[in-house]
Design an enzyme around this catalytic site. Structure first.
Site, short mmCIF file in Angstrom:
data_model
loop_
_atom_site.label_atom_id
_atom_site.label_comp_id
_atom_site.label_asym_id
_atom_site.label_seq_id
_atom_site.Cartn_x
_atom_site.Cartn_y
_atom_site.Cartn_z
N ARG A 292 -17.94 -3.59 9.29
CA ARG A 292 -16.64 -3.25 9.88
C ARG A 292 -16.68 -1.80 10.37
O ARG A 292 -17.25 -0.95 9.70
CB ARG A 292 -15.54 -3.41 8.83
N ARG B 103 0.82 -1.21 0.00
CA ARG B 103 0.00 0.00 0.00
C ARG B 103 0.86 1.26 0.00
O ARG B 103 0.30 2.36 -0.01
CB ARG B 103 -0.88 0.01 1.25
P1 AMP Z 1 -8.38 -3.79 4.13
O1 AMP Z 1 -9.05 -4.94 4.75
O2 AMP Z 1 -7.40 -4.16 3.05
O3 AMP Z 1 -9.35 -2.70 3.67
O4 AMP Z 1 -7.49 -3.10 5.28
C1 AMP Z 1 -8.09 -2.55 6.45
C2 AMP Z 1 -7.10 -1.64 7.15
O5 AMP Z 1 -5.96 -2.43 7.57
C3 AMP Z 1 -6.53 -0.52 6.32
O6 AMP Z 1 -7.37 0.62 6.27
C4 AMP Z 1 -5.22 -0.26 7.05
O7 AMP Z 1 -5.44 0.45 8.25
C5 AMP Z 1 -4.76 -1.66 7.45
N1 AMP Z 1 -3.91 -2.27 6.40
C6 AMP Z 1 -4.20 -3.36 5.64
N2 AMP Z 1 -3.20 -3.64 4.78
C7 AMP Z 1 -2.25 -2.67 5.02
C8 AMP Z 1 -0.98 -2.38 4.44
N3 AMP Z 1 -0.48 -3.12 3.43
N4 AMP Z 1 -0.30 -1.32 4.95
C9 AMP Z 1 -0.78 -0.57 5.95
N5 AMP Z 1 -1.97 -0.77 6.51
C10 AMP Z 1 -2.71 -1.81 6.06
#
Ligand code: AMP
Length: 221
Positions: free
Chosen positions: A165, A88
């Site tokens: 969520r 990311r």
């Molecule tokens: P997601 O389920 O991919 O939408 O991720 C939910 C949250 O987890 C994000 O908004 C970030 O706070 C954190 N997160 C997930 N993947 C990453 C990553 N590669 N780098 C930093 N934070 C992450």
């Protein structure tokens, strides 16, 4: 095949990866799911990550890179994987380059307003993370039917409870989109330059997008 599904929050990366992974016999690896797992288990890492996630910010690179590295070194990822939500940031992409070689990056594209509407209607299984969508989204040619559980509020796959969520609330979603544009979108240029990226515009529900992604992967130059 080692793949990255890149795209803004709510574009459907998790849904597409959870269908394409099993079809290709490779694991779907979501850093969001890994982090939520750490929080659920009450680990030190989970405690550190929670506030960032609740605020819609990114978890610091060092923490995420460590759990990702540990996960892709497991035997089931030996033949390949689909990364969903990682990398990311540019530092994460550079770290990934040192860990493994990526074959293809699928850049999944969708309008902001549709992403916001979609995330507001998203429901996730508390137990297994399976994703559902309560809204029927239509916008011009675009028609995305809802993805409903057979029994309201209950996951078809594992019988777990469905919930929204905390970071899928609209104010947090807007922050997550801003974070995406500032910190993650630069990866599009990063991978375009490497010549391993394909673009897929979302033009319907998963039954349309999943074949579109498979075609784009197969026909890439
Ligand atoms: P997601 O389920 O991919 O939408 O991720 C939910 C949250 O987890 C994000 O908004 C970030 O706070 C954190 N997160 C997930 N993947 C990453 C990553 N590669 N780098 C930093 N934070 C992450």
């Amino acid at each position: 095949m080692r793949m990255i599904f890149l795209g803004p929050p709510g574009v459907g990366k998790g849904t597409y990866a959870s269908r394409i992974g099993p079809d290709m016999s490779i694991p779907h690896i979501s850093t969001g799911d890994l982090l939520r797992g750490e929080i659920k288990e009450g680990t030190e890492l989970g405690r550190k990550a929670k506030q960032y996630i609740d605020d819609g910010n990114l978890v610091p690179d060092g923490l995420v890179i460590d759990i990702l590295k540990e996960r892709i070194e497991k035997p089931d990822a030996g033949k390949g994987f689909i990364l969903d939500g990682f990398p990311r940031t540019i530092p994460q992409a550079e770290a990934l380059d040192k860990i493994t070689k990526i074959d293809v990056v699928v850049n999944i594209i969708q309008k902001d307003q549709i992403l916001i509407d979609k995330i507001a209607a998203r429901r996730t299984c508390k137990n297994c993370g399976e994703i559902y969508n309560l809204a029927h989204i239509k916008d011009g040619e675009l028609d995305m039917p809802p993805i409903l559980p057979k029994k309201e509020g209950i996951c078809d796959k594992c019988g777990g409870e469905l919930h929204q969520r905390d970071d899928d609330q609209e104010e947090v979603v807007r922050d997550r989109l801003e974070v995406y544009k500032k910190q993650t979108a630069p990866l599009i240029e990063f991978y375009k330059k490497k010549g391993i990226m394909v673009d897929v515009v979302v033009r319907g529900g998963p039954d349309i997008v999943v074949p579109d992604i498979k075609k784009a992967i197969k026909n890439r130059k």
